[in-house]
Design a protein around this motif. Sequence first.
Motif, short mmCIF file in Angstrom:
data_model
loop_
_atom_site.label_atom_id
_atom_site.label_comp_id
_atom_site.label_asym_id
_atom_site.label_seq_id
_atom_site.Cartn_x
_atom_site.Cartn_y
_atom_site.Cartn_z
N SER A 19 10.90 12.69 0.06
CA SER A 19 11.48 11.39 0.39
C SER A 19 13.00 11.51 0.56
O SER A 19 13.57 10.99 1.52
CB SER A 19 11.15 10.38 -0.71
N ALA A 23 14.92 11.04 4.10
CA ALA A 23 15.93 9.97 4.18
C ALA A 23 17.28 10.53 4.61
O ALA A 23 18.08 9.82 5.24
CB ALA A 23 16.05 9.27 2.84
N GLY A 82 3.10 5.61 5.68
CA GLY A 82 4.51 5.86 5.92
C GLY A 82 4.75 6.63 7.20
O GLY A 82 5.69 6.33 7.96
N ARG A 87 8.18 4.71 8.25
CA ARG A 87 8.86 4.43 6.98
C ARG A 87 8.42 5.45 5.94
O ARG A 87 8.11 5.13 4.80
CB ARG A 87 8.55 3.00 6.54
N ASP A 88 8.40 6.71 6.37
CA ASP A 88 7.87 7.77 5.52
C ASP A 88 8.71 7.99 4.26
O ASP A 88 8.15 8.17 3.16
CB ASP A 88 7.74 9.08 6.31
N ALA A 89 10.03 7.99 4.38
CA ALA A 89 10.87 8.22 3.20
C ALA A 89 10.65 7.13 2.15
O ALA A 89 10.48 7.41 0.95
CB ALA A 89 12.35 8.28 3.61
N GLU A 90 10.64 5.88 2.59
CA GLU A 90 10.43 4.75 1.67
C GLU A 90 9.06 4.83 1.01
O GLU A 90 8.93 4.62 -0.21
CB GLU A 90 10.57 3.44 2.44
N THR A 91 8.04 5.14 1.79
CA THR A 91 6.69 5.18 1.26
C THR A 91 6.50 6.34 0.29
O THR A 91 5.88 6.20 -0.77
CB THR A 91 5.67 5.30 2.41
N ALA A 93 8.75 7.70 -1.55
CA ALA A 93 9.45 7.35 -2.80
C ALA A 93 8.60 6.41 -3.65
O ALA A 93 8.52 6.56 -4.88
CB ALA A 93 10.79 6.71 -2.47
N ALA A 94 7.95 5.44 -3.00
CA ALA A 94 7.10 4.49 -3.74
C ALA A 94 5.90 5.20 -4.36
O ALA A 94 5.53 4.93 -5.50
CB ALA A 94 6.64 3.38 -2.80
N ARG A 213 0.41 -3.12 -0.21
CA ARG A 213 1.62 -2.41 0.18
C ARG A 213 1.43 -1.73 1.53
O ARG A 213 2.29 -1.79 2.42
CB ARG A 213 1.99 -1.37 -0.88
N LEU A 217 3.36 -2.68 5.05
CA LEU A 217 4.13 -1.71 5.83
C LEU A 217 3.63 -1.67 7.27
O LEU A 217 4.43 -1.62 8.22
CB LEU A 217 4.01 -0.32 5.20
#
Length: 343
Positions: A19, A23, A82, A87-91, A93-94, A213, A217
């Motif tokens: 992540s 990012a 992600g 939105r791979d970095a955000e996902t 991390a989650a 979630r 997304l």
Amino acid sequence: MWQRRLPDDLLADVLGRLSIALAAGVDVRKAVAAEAGRVPPAWRGILEQAAAGVAAGAPLDEALGRSGGAIPPAVLGMVAVGDRTGRDAETLAAVAASLREAVAARRALRAALAPAAVRFVVALAVAGVLILLSGWLRDLDGRPLDILGLGLTGGRGLTVYAGILVALAVGTVIGIPVARRNYEARGVVRRVIERLPLVGPAARAAEAARWRRAAALAAGAGRDVGRLVSLASQAAPGLARDPDGVTERLRSGGSLEEALAAGGGLPAEVLVAVGLGEQAGATAESLGRLVPQLEERAQRGFAAAAQVLGWVAWGGVAGLVVLLVFRVMGVYISIIEQAGRRL
């Protein structure tokens, strides 16, 4: 080919570093290849397979999925969300944060059960010693004293007893991964767990959070309904829906809420969020709004279940100790009665 599951704490570290790298603008191929050199040798092959897959042009979730079961389907589903929504970095991390929370919960459970487990092992060891001693002790008629009433006495009885304990331990070690895979495949284990107090509601809340979630997304990235349902189903396999069936119902004039409800199984709060979001034209915001609350509810439920399990373990140890005490007392009372009859 099936492989041993990657430990959640290690998987969380890998996804967390990915992540950060993504990012920062690092190419996914370079990021995954770097992770292959960071993990312990026992798990390096999994990341090397993933690196080869990404280098060949496969999406990250498909590349990680080549590990043959080493990474849970729910994690792969969220990675897919992600990757497909940009939105791979955000996902990642989650998902990493969720895995760390699960690891912390399991550690708390082990800490709560450790004292009872130690006493349970000691009680089993004492039972073994009593079985061994019973081969040397005799009643007034010259028969071995079956102190525990199990028909096991002396060295031979101790061997049988140890064999039973080893068989139970091996069965548990083998059974846990099998049960986990059965749960993920929506089998009998899943149906049993869902009916358990505390654990069942917590598991359903956690799964609903993953579905919402992922769907949020997908909706936020402008994905069509079929893709939204597909991605949410990958993230939460237990709440999977047929994308084609949902799309067909929408074409027939039904609402998205009605189309999702037709398959059954989706929690009412998820359907309500879908309906409200559909009416307001803000599906992504509506779906994502209650995700933290669902995750918190799941954590509270699992924590409460761990506490109850600790009490049950203590009760089991106490019951075993009491049983041993009464059995030993019963044997000596029997000997005294025999002696009294002979006088």
